[in-house]
Design a protein around this motif. Structure first.
Motif, mmCIF file in Angstrom:
data_model
loop_
_atom_site.group_PDB
_atom_site.id
_atom_site.type_symbol
_atom_site.label_atom_id
_atom_site.label_comp_id
_atom_site.label_asym_id
_atom_site.label_seq_id
_atom_site.Cartn_x
_atom_site.Cartn_y
_atom_site.Cartn_z
ATOM 1 N N UNK A 139 0.830 -1.212 0.000
ATOM 2 C CA UNK A 139 0.000 0.000 0.000
ATOM 3 C C UNK A 139 0.857 1.250 0.000
ATOM 4 N N UNK A 140 2.023 1.149 0.622
ATOM 5 C CA UNK A 140 3.004 2.211 0.407
ATOM 6 C C UNK A 140 4.416 1.691 0.594
ATOM 7 N N UNK A 141 5.290 2.323 -0.147
ATOM 8 C CA UNK A 141 6.707 1.987 -0.149
ATOM 9 C C UNK A 141 7.480 3.291 -0.091
ATOM 10 N N UNK A 142 8.512 3.281 0.700
ATOM 11 C CA UNK A 142 9.363 4.465 0.702
ATOM 12 C C UNK A 142 10.793 4.004 0.946
ATOM 13 N N UNK A 143 11.725 4.748 0.398
ATOM 14 C CA UNK A 143 13.128 4.421 0.675
ATOM 15 C C UNK A 143 13.921 5.697 0.778
ATOM 16 N N UNK A 144 14.991 5.602 1.528
ATOM 17 C CA UNK A 144 15.840 6.777 1.686
ATOM 18 C C UNK A 144 17.260 6.311 1.982
ATOM 19 N N UNK A 145 18.148 7.271 1.928
ATOM 20 C CA UNK A 145 19.575 6.996 2.044
ATOM 21 C C UNK A 145 20.123 7.826 3.195
ATOM 22 N N UNK A 146 21.061 7.260 3.918
ATOM 23 C CA UNK A 146 21.810 8.057 4.882
ATOM 24 C C UNK A 146 22.872 8.828 4.103
ATOM 25 N N UNK A 147 22.739 10.144 4.023
ATOM 26 C CA UNK A 147 23.656 10.897 3.162
ATOM 27 C C UNK A 147 25.108 10.828 3.631
ATOM 28 N N UNK A 148 25.305 10.461 4.890
ATOM 29 C CA UNK A 148 26.674 10.397 5.414
ATOM 30 C C UNK A 148 27.462 9.219 4.828
ATOM 31 N N UNK A 149 26.746 8.135 4.512
ATOM 32 C CA UNK A 149 27.457 6.907 4.137
ATOM 33 C C UNK A 149 26.896 6.251 2.883
ATOM 34 N N UNK A 150 25.714 6.675 2.436
ATOM 35 C CA UNK A 150 25.114 6.076 1.248
ATOM 36 C C UNK A 150 24.310 4.823 1.527
ATOM 37 N N UNK A 151 24.210 4.410 2.785
ATOM 38 C CA UNK A 151 23.425 3.223 3.102
ATOM 39 C C UNK A 151 21.931 3.499 2.897
ATOM 40 N N UNK A 152 21.200 2.438 2.550
ATOM 41 C CA UNK A 152 19.790 2.618 2.149
ATOM 42 C C UNK A 152 18.870 1.721 2.961
ATOM 43 N N UNK A 153 17.670 2.238 3.179
ATOM 44 C CA UNK A 153 16.599 1.396 3.736
ATOM 45 C C UNK A 153 15.327 1.672 2.953
ATOM 46 N N UNK A 154 14.642 0.583 2.618
ATOM 47 C CA UNK A 154 13.330 0.666 1.980
ATOM 48 C C UNK A 154 12.345 -0.049 2.900
ATOM 49 N N UNK A 155 11.170 0.508 3.023
ATOM 50 C CA UNK A 155 10.124 -0.129 3.827
ATOM 51 C C UNK A 155 8.851 -0.227 2.989
ATOM 52 N N UNK A 156 8.273 -1.429 2.959
ATOM 53 C CA UNK A 156 7.006 -1.693 2.276
ATOM 54 C C UNK A 156 5.961 -2.021 3.335
ATOM 55 N N UNK A 157 4.776 -1.455 3.171
ATOM 56 C CA UNK A 157 3.712 -1.663 4.164
ATOM 57 C C UNK A 157 2.398 -2.009 3.465
ATOM 58 N N UNK A 158 1.692 -2.967 4.035
ATOM 59 C CA UNK A 158 0.309 -3.232 3.650
ATOM 60 C C UNK A 158 -0.583 -2.775 4.796
ATOM 61 N N UNK A 159 -1.666 -2.122 4.422
ATOM 62 C CA UNK A 159 -2.582 -1.550 5.410
ATOM 63 C C UNK A 159 -3.943 -2.228 5.261
ATOM 64 N N UNK A 160 -4.473 -2.687 6.389
ATOM 65 C CA UNK A 160 -5.839 -3.228 6.407
ATOM 66 C C UNK A 160 -6.582 -2.573 7.560
ATOM 67 N N UNK A 161 -7.770 -2.036 7.250
ATOM 68 C CA UNK A 161 -8.580 -1.382 8.281
ATOM 69 C C UNK A 161 -7.760 -0.373 9.078
ATOM 70 N N UNK A 162 -6.970 0.393 8.382
ATOM 71 C CA UNK A 162 -6.193 1.463 8.998
ATOM 72 C C UNK A 162 -5.059 0.965 9.911
ATOM 73 N N UNK A 163 -4.782 -0.340 9.862
ATOM 74 C CA UNK A 163 -3.688 -0.900 10.660
ATOM 75 C C UNK A 163 -2.579 -1.410 9.726
#
Ligand code: FES
Length: 135
Positions: free
Chosen positions: A30-54
């Motif tokens: 339902x949503x995906x976002x990713x970002x980078x730590x500008x200090x080192x270039x390391x990345x994290x992406x998080x994917x989420x599914x939402x049901x009934x607002x949870x």
């Protein structure tokens, strides 16, 4: 910092970095976002599914130091099952408490990268819903 506390800290970080919870991706999400730590270039992406607002399912992926990856793993456990409003309310102090001990200033961006990504994702969903409500 006492030696004992330091060793517990390392155990929590090591445990989550060796056996990360909720590692992977969700397709579709339902949503995906990713970002980078500008200090080192390391990345994290998080994917989420939402049901009934949870958050019904959450996965993280990316690459980075043990602190950033373990922190993201801990964060996914904290967020799973919560409402989107509760996820917005997760503060950095709450996450740092779960990690176990104070994180040094040099590691703070590592420890908070996942939270930054999750917050951006969840606020993005809200903006998208608000936009839909206006249609
Ligand atoms: Fe890159 Fe920690 S050194 S996130």
């Amino acid at each position: 910092m006492s030696f004992g506390t330091d060793s517990i800290y390392r155990e929590i970080i090591l445990e989550h970095s060796k056996h990360p919870r909720n590692r992977g991706t969700l397709d579709p999400a339902d949503f995906t976002y990713e970002d980078v730590n500008p200090m080192c270039g390391d990345e994290i992406r998080i994917d989420v599914r939402v049901r009934d607002d949870h958050v019904s399912e959450i996965r993280f992926s990316g690459r980075g130091c043990a602190v950033s990856q373990a922190s993201a793993s801990i964060l996914t456990e904290m967020a799973e099952g919560k409402t989107l409003a509760e996820v917005k309310g997760i503060g950095k102090d709450e996450l740092l408490d779960e990690i176990g001990i104070p994180v040094s200033p040099a590691r703070m961006k590592c420890a908070l990268l996942g939270l930054k990504v999750l917050k951006a994702g969840v606020y993005g969903v809200d903006h998208a819903n608000a936009a839909l409500d206006e249609v």
